[in-house]
Design a protein around this motif. Sequence first.
Motif: not given
Length: 112
Positions: A48-55, A25-31, A16-18, A83-91
């Motif tokens: 903080w969030i990051d939306v990823l397509n793969g990495t 706490n954080g988590g990873i969620f797919a959509f 994560p960038a932050k 496509g399939r994406y990951l939503l990464q939550v952090s901080g």
Amino acid sequence: MASLLPTPDIIYAAHPAKPGASLSNGGIFAFNVRTPGRYRVVLGAPAWIDVLNGTTPAVSVAHDHGPDCSGIRKMVDFDLKPGRYLLQVSGNSATTLALMVAHAPTSISAKI
């Protein structure tokens, strides 16, 4: 409401960038995105969030917050292709977080 884990317990797809402090706490969620367009990630608390397509992180195109007393703390828009994406939550400081991903309008027009 999404359940979050302590940051040290999460193996993120991409750093994560932050990432937040060790007590955050954080988590990873797919959509899945079926229709290309603008999608909005909405959070009920600061994180903080990051939306990823793969990495590969998607680039955000807009940031905002919800109206006062709405419970919406953060809104971030992304232009996504199917496509399939990951939503990464952090901080995040809590172990739960209200979150939503929705197809967002690209413009709002009103008729008077």
